[in-house]
Enzyme design. Structure first.
Site, short mmCIF file in Angstrom:
data_model
loop_
_atom_site.label_atom_id
_atom_site.label_comp_id
_atom_site.label_asym_id
_atom_site.label_seq_id
_atom_site.Cartn_x
_atom_site.Cartn_y
_atom_site.Cartn_z
N TYR A 95 18.58 15.36 22.51
CA TYR A 95 18.13 15.10 23.88
C TYR A 95 16.63 15.36 24.10
O TYR A 95 15.97 14.56 24.77
CB TYR A 95 18.97 15.89 24.88
CG TYR A 95 20.32 15.23 25.13
CD1 TYR A 95 20.46 14.26 26.11
CD2 TYR A 95 21.43 15.56 24.38
CE1 TYR A 95 21.67 13.63 26.34
CE2 TYR A 95 22.65 14.94 24.58
CZ TYR A 95 22.77 13.98 25.57
OH TYR A 95 23.98 13.35 25.78
N GLU A 137 29.53 17.24 26.96
CA GLU A 137 29.78 16.95 25.56
C GLU A 137 30.12 18.21 24.77
O GLU A 137 30.88 18.15 23.79
CB GLU A 137 28.58 16.22 24.97
CG GLU A 137 28.47 14.80 25.50
CD GLU A 137 27.08 14.19 25.40
OE1 GLU A 137 26.27 14.70 24.59
OE2 GLU A 137 26.79 13.23 26.14
#
Length: 405
Positions: A95, A137
């Site tokens: 990310y 997640e």
């Protein structure tokens, strides 16, 4: 939570980024892959070449930015994307890389219009959005039936239509691995202890000869049973030079006895369990082509759980040669007590359109899967006929679209 100043700036600049969204994400991917070519092993090369991934990323980020102060309202969309991320093994460390290059791309495309305040605000906004995905997640990784990509052996390969092959695979155990099968990721996976959900998909990891990169693809389960192994289907894709990298490999080269790497089943396309035991709201299963795969598993699950529930089976394909899983569907429908079956062959001029959709009962619990044109036609037609968005469920084999929009 993002600061009030960030919310104000992001809200004001979303229209500008919408105008330049695909340009920004195109620059983003170019820069990111130049600096991190290893990420080409995660991102779909075909979708890159066709521009789909650029559009999907722009749509996702901008939709989240519009709802930055109430991201919980986007939970269904975030969950659907997070399933894909977990299946592809996108990790928290990815990310910051994405964030860095997304902000750089905004600067590059907008130029002087991207003031320091705008860059600071969008950096904070991205971090907020990323934290939501990472949190969801994290839970998915903990609940996964196995970790990473594990090797499975093909024990059955069967043509179920002229362009669709069904595979059955079982885990490669560590004793096989120690006999020289060079698959270091072999894990202790007990099929009898796996609980699959009808509608889910697995993700295949391959190393095609015609590509410089690892290729990952999602394929739907056509049964939630693990009695004989994990069962999924693959349609050969020969639409143009950008398609078919993995499907052609699996059709032409992957044979019984070979091994294939799979990540654990994922996906949120599933039967509404509150209605499975009820007989007053019929189950409508609509599909086209290989879209039959997940709804076939749903048909199996419904018949096993409650064969009395009314079922309307709707299937469309090019012709009888492309009619997939016909024998399996007939066998399952024979076990149900209240069935309607409707088959449409496009080559014969049979049309599944809004006029026909008007014959469906209301209320109904509707599940749709197929190509994007098929999906758009069916969804638009159902919404126009006042089927509520909560009663229409779909899996388009691609980025989720908004019902009625």
């Amino acid at each position: 939570m993002a600061s009030p100043k960030t919310l104000e700036i992001v809200t004001a600049t979303v229209p500008v980024l919408e105008e330049h969204g695909v340009a920004i994400t195109t620059v983003f991917y170019r820069n990111m892959f130049n600096e991190h070519p290893e990420l080409l092993d995660i991102f779909n090369e075909t979708n890159q070449k066709l521009g789909r991934q650029q559009t999907a990323l722009a749509t996702t980020v901008l939709a989240a930015a519009k709802h930055l102060d109430k991201l919980a309202t986007l939970l269904p969309q975030v969950t659907q994307i997070s399933h894909k991320h977990r299946a592809l093994q996108i990790l928290p460390e990815h990310y910051p890389i994405v964030g860095k290059h997304l902000i750089v791309a905004i600067k590059e495309v907008l130029g002087e219009a991207a003031t320091d305040d705008i860059i600071i605000a969008w950096t904070e906004a991205y971090d907020e959005i990323a934290s939501v995905f990472i949190q969801i997640e994290h839970g998915m990784y903990k609940e996964a039936m196995w970790q990473g990509f594990a090797p499975f052996k093909v024990i059955k390969k069967e043509a179920v239509a002229t362009d669709i092959v069904a595979f059955t695979v079982v885990p490669v155990d560590k004793s096989e691995n120690n006999k020289g099968n060079d698959l270091a990721n072999a894990q202790e996976i007990d099929l009898s202890k796996l609980t699959l959900t009808a509608g889910q998909y697995i993700t295949v990891k391959t190393d095609p000869k015609d590509s410089d990169h690892i290729a990952l693809r999602h394929y739907s389960l056509y049964s939630a049973s693990t009695d004989t192994g994990i069962q999924f289907a693959v349609r050969r894709d020969n639409r143009n030079e950008h398609h078919g990298l993995v499907s052609n490999y699996m059709h032409d080269q992957l044979e019984v006895g070979d091994t294939v790497l799979l990540s654990a089943p994922a996906g949120d396309f599933a039967l509404n369990q509150d209605l499975v035991q009820q007989n007053d709201i019929p189950l409508v299963l609509m599909s086209a082509g290989v879209g039959v795969t997940p709804v076939l598993s749903m048909l199996e699950a419904q018949v096993l759980a409650n064969p009395k529930r009314p079922i309307i089976w709707v299937y469309a394909c090019q012709n009888v040669a492309h009619h997939a899983f016909s024998d399996q569907v007939e066998a399952l429908l024979a076990k149900a007590e209240n069935v309607e079956k409707h088959i449409f062959y496009f080559e014969s001029g049979q049309i599944l359109d809004e006029t026909w959709l008007a014959s469906l009962p209301k209320p109904a619990d509707i599940y749709v899967c197929g190509s994007m044109p098929f999906m758009e036609s069916m969804i638009d037609g159902l919404v126009a006929l006042d089927h509520g968005v909560d009663s229409v469920h779909y899996e388009p084999f691609g980025p989720k679209m908004s019902l009625g929009g």
